[in-house]
Design a protein around this motif. Structure first.
Motif, short mmCIF file in Angstrom:
data_model
loop_
_atom_site.label_atom_id
_atom_site.label_comp_id
_atom_site.label_asym_id
_atom_site.label_seq_id
_atom_site.Cartn_x
_atom_site.Cartn_y
_atom_site.Cartn_z
N SER A 183 40.95 20.93 -14.41
CA SER A 183 42.09 22.91 -14.62
C SER A 183 41.83 23.38 -13.42
CB SER A 183 41.35 23.05 -15.75
OG SER A 183 40.29 23.25 -15.85
N GLU A 184 42.36 24.66 -13.57
CA GLU A 184 42.07 25.16 -12.39
C GLU A 184 41.25 25.45 -11.88
OE1 GLU A 184 44.52 29.10 -10.06
OE2 GLU A 184 44.15 29.02 -12.41
N ALA A 185 40.40 25.82 -13.86
CA ALA A 185 39.34 26.52 -13.87
C ALA A 185 38.17 26.07 -13.31
CB ALA A 185 38.79 26.94 -14.97
N ALA A 186 37.98 24.30 -13.50
CA ALA A 186 36.63 23.43 -13.07
C ALA A 186 37.37 23.74 -11.55
CB ALA A 186 36.89 21.88 -13.70
N GLN A 187 38.15 23.09 -11.40
CA GLN A 187 38.21 23.61 -9.44
C GLN A 187 37.82 24.61 -8.97
OE1 GLN A 187 42.42 22.39 -8.00
NE2 GLN A 187 41.56 22.18 -5.98
N ILE A 188 38.09 25.30 -9.69
CA ILE A 188 36.81 26.93 -8.66
C ILE A 188 35.99 26.71 -8.82
CG2 ILE A 188 36.72 29.22 -9.27
CD1 ILE A 188 39.91 29.71 -9.94
N THR A 189 35.25 26.11 -10.11
CA THR A 189 33.65 26.22 -10.82
C THR A 189 33.37 25.07 -9.50
OG1 THR A 189 34.73 26.30 -12.75
CG2 THR A 189 32.13 25.52 -12.17
N GLN A 190 34.19 24.33 -9.35
CA GLN A 190 33.09 22.80 -7.90
C GLN A 190 33.03 23.96 -7.13
OE1 GLN A 190 32.19 19.36 -9.08
NE2 GLN A 190 30.99 21.12 -6.81
N ILE A 191 34.55 24.07 -6.99
CA ILE A 191 34.48 24.99 -4.96
C ILE A 191 33.62 26.05 -4.64
CG2 ILE A 191 35.74 26.16 -3.35
CD1 ILE A 191 38.68 25.28 -4.86
N LYS A 192 33.80 26.88 -5.86
CA LYS A 192 32.24 28.26 -5.98
C LYS A 192 30.94 27.52 -5.48
CE LYS A 192 33.16 31.61 -8.38
NZ LYS A 192 33.42 32.94 -9.37
N GLN A 193 30.77 25.88 -6.59
CA GLN A 193 29.62 25.12 -6.28
C GLN A 193 29.20 25.35 -5.15
OE1 GLN A 193 27.01 25.90 -8.63
NE2 GLN A 193 25.57 24.51 -6.96
N PHE A 194 29.74 24.21 -4.67
CA PHE A 194 30.22 23.45 -3.34
C PHE A 194 29.92 24.77 -1.80
CE2 PHE A 194 33.23 20.42 -4.30
CZ PHE A 194 32.14 19.28 -4.01
N ALA A 195 30.37 25.89 -1.86
CA ALA A 195 29.91 27.46 -1.24
C ALA A 195 28.61 27.63 -1.49
CB ALA A 195 31.52 28.05 -1.48
N LYS A 196 27.97 27.99 -2.54
CA LYS A 196 27.00 28.30 -2.84
C LYS A 196 25.82 27.78 -2.28
CE LYS A 196 23.74 29.86 -6.62
NZ LYS A 196 23.74 28.86 -8.22
N GLU A 197 26.43 25.96 -2.01
CA GLU A 197 25.20 25.52 -1.82
C GLU A 197 25.34 25.28 0.04
OE1 GLU A 197 25.41 21.75 -4.59
OE2 GLU A 197 24.42 23.07 -5.99
N LYS A 198 26.73 25.62 0.48
CA LYS A 198 26.81 26.05 1.92
C LYS A 198 27.26 23.85 2.33
CE LYS A 198 27.28 29.94 3.12
NZ LYS A 198 28.37 30.41 4.20
N LYS A 199 27.60 23.45 1.27
CA LYS A 199 28.37 22.10 1.40
C LYS A 199 29.73 21.72 1.82
CE LYS A 199 25.49 19.95 -1.55
NZ LYS A 199 25.64 18.95 -3.87
N PRO A 200 30.09 20.71 2.72
CA PRO A 200 31.48 20.62 3.47
C PRO A 200 32.57 19.93 2.51
CG PRO A 200 30.47 18.52 4.14
CD PRO A 200 29.02 19.77 3.46
N PHE A 201 33.72 20.33 2.30
CA PHE A 201 34.63 20.58 1.23
C PHE A 201 35.68 20.12 1.57
CE2 PHE A 201 33.70 24.44 0.26
CZ PHE A 201 35.79 25.21 -0.60
#
Length: 321
Positions: free
Chosen positions: A195-213
């Motif tokens: 879902s959009e919400a789940a995708q946002i959660t994943q993107i924010k988690q990647f960004a918090k950890e400074k991971k590439p995506f």
């Protein structure tokens, strides 16, 4: 959203999504609204998609219809393509944000004439592939699709089966991503977040950890304010390059988002119909309300009231004379 070829973005009542505004939001894939197309009744039924930008449109339109024009508004959640069927049948009165559905437009607007255009929303939509700006700054050549395979191992996840991950939203979105990966010869796997919400959660988690995506994403969207992202340059879009969904190998277009009304409602809906035709705002306005809903956790009604209270000079022009 066609999200230009349409994310069937119709994230139907997806778990974790923001609750939709309205006096009783229902899932129109299950039952019709009892208020749509009601003869002589001062009611309006709006189809609302589950991405938050569309929720922002509906929340503000609902607030003004109720508080300025005295209508009762019913909102319903429904997938993008079924929404056209419901609109044609009069089970909903209007769609306020359509990303382009040429097949449905040909069937219902041109042939059956059961749906009529309601004008442009005022927002231009665009789908693309994005990487976090912090990664693009460190690796500038990643923004050229021809270099994506070079970075496939950097985007690999447990879900991508040894390939780079291209993060998508709901599997109900109608996108070109699987075809693009195959036709461009990319060593990537499309992985759906759900879902959009789940995708946002994943993107924010990647960004918090400074991971590439690498992610499928779209504009306008409030998340860019929180997680700056840079678009990948896919082969340029040309008219007709996405006509064959299996052979597409070009970028998504930029699409002026449009409104559509049930034809009978357009003719007999009085001030409500005229108001919805007049309703038009820009990306900044939509993002402002969407941000209040999704990030500040205001209810759609609260966000709409807050925006309306500050922007009378804008919405006053939408009211019928």
């Amino acid at each position: 959203m066609a999200r230009p070829r349409t994310p069937l973005i119709a994230l139907v009542c997806a778990a974790g999504l923001v609750a939709v505004a309205g006096c009783g939001a229902a899932d129109m894939t299950r039952q019709p609204s009892p208020f749509a197309n009601a003869q002589g009744a001062r009611t309006v039924t709006l189809s609302v998609q589950s991405w938050v930008g569309a929720q922002a449109n509906t929340a503000v339109a609902e607030y003004l219809l109720e508080h300025e024009l005295g209508y009762r508004v019913d909102t319903v959640q429904i997938d993008e393509v079924p929404a056209w069927d419901a609109l044609s049948q009069g089970r909903v009165d209007a769609i306020l944000e359509d990303w382009g559905h040429p097949d449905q437009e040909a069937r219902y607007v041109k042939d059956k004439k059961t749906i009529t255009p309601g004008g442009e929303l005022g927002v231009t939509g665009h789908i693309g592939w994005f990487v976090p700006t912090y990664f693009a700054k460190a690796h500038p050549d990643v923004t050229d699709w021809k270099n994506l395979n070079k970075y496939a191992d950097r985007f690999r996840t447990a879900e991508s089966g040894g390939k780079g991950q291209l993060l998508d939203g709901s599997p109900s979105y109608v996108t070109n991503d699987k075809a693009l990966v195959q036709n461009l010869g990319l060593d990537y796997q499309v992985v759906f977040s759900g879902s959009e919400a789940a995708q946002i959660t994943q993107i924010k988690q990647f960004a918090k950890e400074k991971k590439p995506f690498l992610t499928y994403w779209y504009k306008p969207q409030w998340l860019f304010e929180k997680v700056p992202m840079t678009e990948i340059e896919l082969p340029p879009y040309k008219d007709g390059c996405d006509a064959d969904a299996e052979k597409v190998e070009c970028a998504y277009p930029h699409t002026p988002l449009k409104k559509y009304l049930n034809a009978r409602f357009a003719g007999n809906g009085g001030k409500a119909a005229q108001f919805l035709k007049n309703f038009s705002w820009g990306t900044e306005e939509q993002n402002e309300v969407a941000l209040m809903i999704a990030d500040q956790k205001l209810s759609p009604q609260e966000a709409a009231k807050k925006w309306v209270d500050k922007n009378e000079s804008t919405w006053r022009a939408w009211l019928p004379k």
